[in-house]
Scaffold this motif. Structure first.
Motif, PDB file in Angstrom:
ATOM      1  N   HIS A   1       9.683  -2.655   3.814  1.00 56.67           N
ATOM      2  CA  HIS A   1       8.359  -2.888   4.401  1.00 56.67           C
ATOM      3  C   HIS A   1       8.011  -4.377   4.381  1.00 56.67           C
ATOM      4  CE1 HIS A   1       6.488   1.114   5.092  1.00 56.67           C
ATOM      5  NE2 HIS A   1       7.418   1.505   4.235  1.00 56.67           N
TER       6      HIS A   1
ATOM      7  N   ASP B   1      11.424   4.250 -11.028  1.00 57.44           N
ATOM      8  CA  ASP B   1      11.191   2.799 -11.091  1.00 57.44           C
ATOM      9  C   ASP B   1       9.942   2.379 -10.321  1.00 57.44           C
ATOM     10  OD1 ASP B   1      13.552   2.470 -12.500  1.00 57.44           O
ATOM     11  OD2 ASP B   1      14.734   2.326 -10.656  1.00 57.44           O
TER      12      ASP B   1
ATOM     13  N   ARG C   1      12.114  12.203   1.825  1.00 60.65           N
ATOM     14  CA  ARG C   1      11.644  12.821   0.579  1.00 60.65           C
ATOM     15  C   ARG C   1      11.371  14.310   0.709  1.00 60.65           C
ATOM     16  NH1 ARG C   1      13.393   9.104  -2.883  1.00 60.65           N
ATOM     17  NH2 ARG C   1      12.042   7.329  -3.238  1.00 60.65           N
TER      18      ARG C   1
ATOM     19  N   LYS D   1       0.842  -1.194   0.000  1.00 61.70           N
ATOM     20  CA  LYS D   1       0.000   0.000   0.000  1.00 61.70           C
ATOM     21  C   LYS D   1       0.877   1.244   0.000  1.00 61.70           C
ATOM     22  CE  LYS D   1      -2.524   1.381   3.513  1.00 61.70           C
ATOM     23  NZ  LYS D   1      -3.112   1.201   4.805  1.00 61.70           N
TER      24      LYS D   1
HETATM   25  N1  LIG Z   1       9.571   7.559   1.391  1.00 60.79           N
HETATM   26  C1  LIG Z   1       9.087   6.404   1.886  1.00 60.79           C
HETATM   27  N2  LIG Z   1       9.230   6.103   3.189  1.00 60.79           N
HETATM   28  C2  LIG Z   1       8.741   4.956   3.670  1.00 60.79           C
HETATM   29  N3  LIG Z   1       8.105   4.026   2.931  1.00 60.79           N
HETATM   30  C3  LIG Z   1       7.915   4.270   1.628  1.00 60.79           C
HETATM   31  C4  LIG Z   1       8.394   5.466   1.031  1.00 60.79           C
HETATM   32  N4  LIG Z   1       8.074   5.459  -0.268  1.00 60.79           N
HETATM   33  C5  LIG Z   1       7.420   4.304  -0.489  1.00 60.79           C
HETATM   34  N5  LIG Z   1       7.314   3.576   0.637  1.00 60.79           N
HETATM   35  C6  LIG Z   1       6.734   2.226   0.710  1.00 60.79           C
HETATM   36  O1  LIG Z   1       7.275   1.499  -0.393  1.00 60.79           O
HETATM   37  C7  LIG Z   1       6.299   0.736  -1.067  1.00 60.79           C
HETATM   38  C8  LIG Z   1       6.183   1.138  -2.531  1.00 60.79           C
HETATM   39  O2  LIG Z   1       5.738   2.470  -2.610  1.00 60.79           O
HETATM   40  P1  LIG Z   1       4.784   3.028  -3.765  1.00 60.79           P
HETATM   41  O3  LIG Z   1       4.543   4.452  -3.463  1.00 60.79           O
HETATM   42  O4  LIG Z   1       3.608   2.149  -3.937  1.00 60.79           O
HETATM   43  O5  LIG Z   1       5.771   2.880  -5.022  1.00 60.79           O
HETATM   44  P2  LIG Z   1       5.499   3.158  -6.565  1.00 60.79           P
HETATM   45  O6  LIG Z   1       4.249   3.963  -6.692  1.00 60.79           O
HETATM   46  O7  LIG Z   1       6.722   3.885  -7.033  1.00 60.79           O
HETATM   47  O8  LIG Z   1       5.409   1.805  -7.209  1.00 60.79           O
HETATM   48  C9  LIG Z   1       5.037   0.908  -0.266  1.00 60.79           C
HETATM   49  O9  LIG Z   1       5.006  -0.147   0.650  1.00 60.79           O
HETATM   50  C10 LIG Z   1       5.217   2.189   0.519  1.00 60.79           C
HETATM   51  O10 LIG Z   1       4.535   2.074   1.728  1.00 60.79           O
END
Ligand SMILES: Nc1ncnc2c1ncn2[C@@H]1O[C@H](COP(=O)(O)OP(=O)(O)O)[C@@H](O)[C@H]1O
Ligand SMILES: [Mg+2]
Length: 402
Positions: free
Chosen positions: A268, A59, A36, A25
């Motif tokens: 995660h 990515d 970020r 999620k």
């Molecule tokens: N900056 C962050 N800090 C902590 N967890 C993150 C961060 N960015 C993404 N996540 C976690 O990493 C996973 C992938 O993130 P997501 O936003 O769905 O990636 P994308 O959209 O690039 O495929 C998710 O489980 C999210 O909760």
């Protein structure tokens, strides 16, 4: 105990883990988003600059959706961004009308609720907006399809709307739709509209994501999302440790960070499986024993596409060489490597001497769809692992002994 009861009691025990570790999620609240800040500031900057829009690319699994959602959420909370934010997640068949449907319906209902004011504001477009009426019958909808709702018309319809439209997974739509969205954004920009567009999608460059539409690139702030730095991945772990009253041994933390290789998805996933395993065993510490079981679970529960691709690449009834040469290829992470370097790596990892001839056979196969396209040819004699997340998954499989 039947399967339902045991599932329920297990689920209740481990439910709190989902508050901290969410591999499947995106994160939507800024306090859980790590590392970020720079990107958040850039997005807010673009979305509050007249005529500017924004695009996030990078990515798969790097955290694009999380960054977009958390920035919009935080921006709204702090009254930096407008209250109304629309979201659309694209699929292959998505049309331009699908993308702009939510704000169109929004304008339509406000038109209904407050006729006089909206007539003044949107009066000229009443006919067009009616086409998007929520109560519209199926027949009417078919008529809409025939009616040409161009990017130009949509832009002038939304021009007074102080709002943001998030378009996620934009990479999957057709070039035709990309063209329409580009045109739409350019028109909004020319009109100086407060209606802003935030585009999110997989890509290695922004131009490709918008199908090379030069005209829109000038009004689009592009953000290429890098991997998350190790110190922030560690914060994901420590935040969960505190919240769940668990602790990971320093060696396990290091391992998780090493496997993740900048992809928060794996941090995660591994933390979730480790925590659930510890809770099931009534343990407070995630040590080698807990972690080795968690690794096996993590391999099983990894996102499907990655898993399928690795299975295709590594399974063979004739030889057990594939997993071996793949773990050696994963050591180069996402860098390109020559066949010579690869042969040396295989030799040092497994003490096996492979010839150029046999490598030819493997590279030929591993670059084919029947073996999941796991490798790609960069140029003659130089290869690279195709999916940047794959080295992490290969390492996980290797450590899990599968
Ligand atoms: N900056 C962050 N800090 C902590 N967890 C993150 C961060 N960015 C993404 N996540 C976690 O990493 C996973 C992938 O993130 P997501 O936003 O769905 O990636 P994308 O959209 O690039 O495929 C998710 O489980 C999210 O909760
Ligand atoms: Mg996403």
């Amino acid at each position: 105990m039947d399967v339902f009861k045991s599932f329920k009691s297990e689920k209740e025990k481990t439910q709190s883990v989902d508050n901290f570790f969410t591999p499947s999620k995106p994160i939507s609240s800024p306090e859980n988003l790590r590392g970020r800040n720079e990107e958040i500031a850039k997005i807010l900057g673009a979305l509050t600059t007249p005529g500017m829009h924004c695009m996030i690319y990078g990515d798969r699994g790097i955290g694009k959706s999380s960054l977009a959602l958390s920035t919009l959420e935080g921006g709204k909370e702090h009254e930096i961004l407008p209250e109304f934010i629309f979201q659309y997640r694209c699929i292959k068949r998505t049309s331009f009308k699908d993308i702009i449907e939510k704000p169109a319906i929004f304008i339509d209902s406000s038109y209904k609720a407050n006729k006089i004011e909206s007539v003044k504001k949107y009066g000229a477009r009443a006919k067009l907006l009616d086409l998007f009426s929520v109560e519209g019958s199926r027949e009417e909808k078919i008529i809409i399809e025939k009616e040409e709702l161009t990017a130009n018309k949509a832009a002038s319809t939304f021009q007074n709307l102080d709002s943001i439209l998030l378009i996620d997974e934009f990479d999957v739509v057709s070039d035709e739709v990309k063209h329409e969205v580009a045109e739409f954004v350019k028109q909004l920009s020319d009109l100086g509209s407060p209606f802003k567009v935030l585009i999110v999608g997989i890509g290695s460059d922004g131009e490709a994501l918008i199908a090379g539409h030069q005209s829109v690139i000038r009004c689009m702030h592009e953000i290429k999302l890098p991997r998350v730095e190790d110190k922030y991945l560690e914060e994901i772990i420590t935040n969960g440790e505190l919240g769940l009253s668990l602790n990971f041994t320093p060696a396990i933390k290091e391992r998780i960070i090493e496997i993740s290789s900048g992809f928060p998805y794996f941090t995660h996933l591994l933390c979730k499986e480790s925590s659930e395993q510890a809770i099931r065993e009534n343990k407070q510490t995630i040590d080698d024993e807990v972690f080795s079981k968690a690794l096996m679970q993590a391999v099983k529960n990894t996102e499907g596409q990655l898993k399928r691709c690795y299975d295709k690449a590594s399974t063979s009834s004739r030889t057990d060489m594939y997993p071996k040469i793949l773990i050696s290829a994963a050591k180069f992470n996402n860098e390109q490597f020559t066949v010579k370097q690869w042969i040396e790596q295989i030799n040092s990892d497994h003490n096996i001497e492979l010839t150029y001839g046999s490598m030819n056979n493997y590279t030929g196969k591993l670059t084919k769809p029947s073996r999941g396209n796991v490798l790609m040819l960069v140029r003659r004699g130089v290869y690279k692992i195709t999916d940047p997340r794959m080295p992490s998954y290969i390492l996980m499989c290797h450590l899990a002994g599968s």
